[in-house]
Design an enzyme around this catalytic site. Structure first.
Site, PDB file in Angstrom:
ATOM      1  N   HIS A  34       0.830  -1.207   0.000  1.00 18.83           N
ATOM      2  CA  HIS A  34       0.000   0.000   0.000  1.00 18.83           C
ATOM      3  C   HIS A  34       0.864   1.257   0.000  1.00 18.83           C
ATOM      4  CE1 HIS A  34      -3.611  -2.355   0.566  1.00 18.83           C
ATOM      5  NE2 HIS A  34      -4.323  -1.244   0.441  1.00 18.83           N
ATOM      6  N   LYS A  49     -10.118  -8.621   7.442  1.00 23.75           N
ATOM      7  CA  LYS A  49     -10.837  -8.965   8.671  1.00 23.75           C
ATOM      8  C   LYS A  49     -10.671  -7.815   9.644  1.00 23.75           C
ATOM      9  CE  LYS A  49      -6.981 -11.340  10.911  1.00 23.75           C
ATOM     10  NZ  LYS A  49      -6.611 -10.723  12.192  1.00 23.75           N
TER      11      LYS A  49
END
Lengths: 182, 279
Positions: A39, A104
């Site tokens: 990222h 999650k």
């Protein structure tokens, strides 16, 4: 009422607009892996105008760092990692067309707002079921940042990858609120 | 004086790290199955069923239970009458760990804290060595995942806060962590000691099997009280709601300074992988 959809990635606006929290999605098609280090590099590429590892429009990003593939299998164990670590990057990626992320755990308010603003969703996959989830991955290819090892960006082809809509494009949230005593 | 060779240690460690990452301890699997029987939430039962299925698949296929095969943590009890021949004890454990992670296709998850460059072989391991009487050598291994480790905390309470303050801190921690550490979790809790000792006790507490009660009935009572209150939070498997937020609480207590009440909460995910070998 939870409903079931079979969707094909990359996703279109019309795929996402129907989804509500608690809906189950079996996702097929092409998705991309990226976690913390990838990222950072993707956002650096956006800033310098360098080439991006994959087209963001319609993209589904899976937060996963798989274990090495055994002989004859496309990938090792491949379950989701905790998503909040990507929160600071996610709104920008949604503004550039990313339609869904898979992980999650909880997202920040900024991410939830970005989902509403850009008609996108956050999917949950079962954490700690990496062996099981790997069975729904048909192929895997490193397409960028190979030096990051388990954090390299991979293009995955998935078939009927089982997901739950945790945050939808209407501001909904599936996770239970803890009943803390006063 | 008994002699153990470093190559024997490396071999046993290499086998152990691979096995531990593929086979869920039977007591943990039994706790998951029991929780599934008692879980009132349908989504909770479904998640717990997936965890049973995942454990069966990992055992058969040799895939790791979870892609996060962890930082390698070792607790070693070295007898004062036991001598390691060849490489040092730490080198032997590290060599075995590195070989196991390479040959067993386990993920290498260790990196430089700032550049984030991967060390490439999952080293270094955390190795805690304690000298004990006798000539034995016991090596316990835990594959500790990052997601649950990130939800762990240490704090220095004021002695006046006591048991009530401890419970409040633990419950707040579990509530704030919510779905992040892959519930149902296990909690290792270190009470007392010092700033560096409490977290080590908390981690060590996670090594006690779930079917082995603490010998002190007072600690058994404390563990049960905390467990019941945590499971009343309703977070449930993967945070989707339900009765099973935590499978077990494990406490180790130690005396502390008259001014202090150190407290550490080490959160462990449902994939509570650990094993020990005796050499």
């Amino acid at each position: 009422m939870s409903r079931e959809y079979s969707l094909q990635a990359p996703l279109r606006d019309e795929d996402v607009i129907h989804l509500k929290i608690g809906d189950r999605v079996l996702l097929s098609g092409i998705i991309y892996t990226a976690r913390d280090a990838a990222h950072k590099k993707i956002v650096q590429a956006l800033e310098t105008g360098a080439e991006l590892p994959f087209p963001l429009k319609g993209a589904v990003i899976y937060y996963v760092g798989p274990s090495p593939a055994p002989a004859g299998r496309p990938i090792g164990s491949a379950g989701p990692t905790t998503s909040y670590r990507m929160d600071s990057y996610t709104p920008r990626l949604h503004s550039l067309g990313v339609k869904a992320t898979i992980g999650k755990g909880k997202r920040s308010q900024e991410v939830k707002d970005a989902l509403v603003r850009h008609n996108a969703v956050y999917f949950g996959a079962t954490g700690g079921a990496g062996a099981l989830l790997s069975q729904r991955i048909v192929s895997s290819k490193i397409i960028a940042f190979e030096d990051l090892g388990p954090e390299a960006v991979r293009e995955l082809v998935v078939r009927d990858f089982p997901l739950l809509v945790v945050n939808d494009a209407f501001g909904g949230e599936l996770y239970a609120r803890p009943n803390l005593p006063d | 004086m008994r002699t153990v060779t470093s190559s024997d240690i490396a071999d046993r460690v290499a086998e152990m790290v691979v096995r531990t990452n593929r086979i869920l301890p039977p007591d943990v699997l039994a706790a998951i199955s029991r929780a599934k029987e008692n879980e009132s939430s349908p989504s909770g039962r479904e998640i717990l069923g997936q965890l049973e299925e995942n454990a069966a698949l990992a055992r058969e296929s040799g895939l790791p239970l979870c892609q996060d095969t962890g930082m390698a943590v070792f607790f070693v009890e070295l007898g004062e009458q036991c001598r390691v021949e060849g490489a040092s004890l730490r080198e032997a454990i590290t060599q075995g760990m590195v070989r196991g992670y390479q040959d067993g296709l386990l993920r290498k998850s260790m990196c430089h804290p700032l550049t984030r460059k991967n060390t490439g072989d999952n080293s270094p391991a955390a190795i805690h060595v304690e000298l004990v009487p006798g000539d034995g050598l016991k090596i316990s291994f835990m594959a500790k995942g990052g997601g649950s480790e990130n939800m762990s905390r240490v704090t220095m309470l004021s002695p006046a806060q006591g048991w009530r303050g401890i419970k409040e801190f633990v419950l707040d921690r579990v509530a704030e962590a919510g779905p992040n550490p892959c519930p149902p979790t296990m909690l290792g809790i270190g009470i007392g000691g010092s700033f560096e000792l409490a977290p080590r006790l908390a981690k060590q507490a996670l090594l006690r099997p779930l079917d082995q009660p603490h010998p002190d009935p007072e600690i058994v009572r404390m563990e049960q009280e905390l467990l019941d209150e945590i499971n009343s939070l309703g977070i449930g498997p993967m945070g989707l709601g339900g009765d099973t937020t935590c499978l077990a609480v494990r406490i180790i207590m130690a005396p502390c300074h008259i001014a202090s009440l150190p407290l550490a909460v080490n959160v462990q995910c449902h994939s509570a992988r650990h094993e020990e070998v005796l050499l």
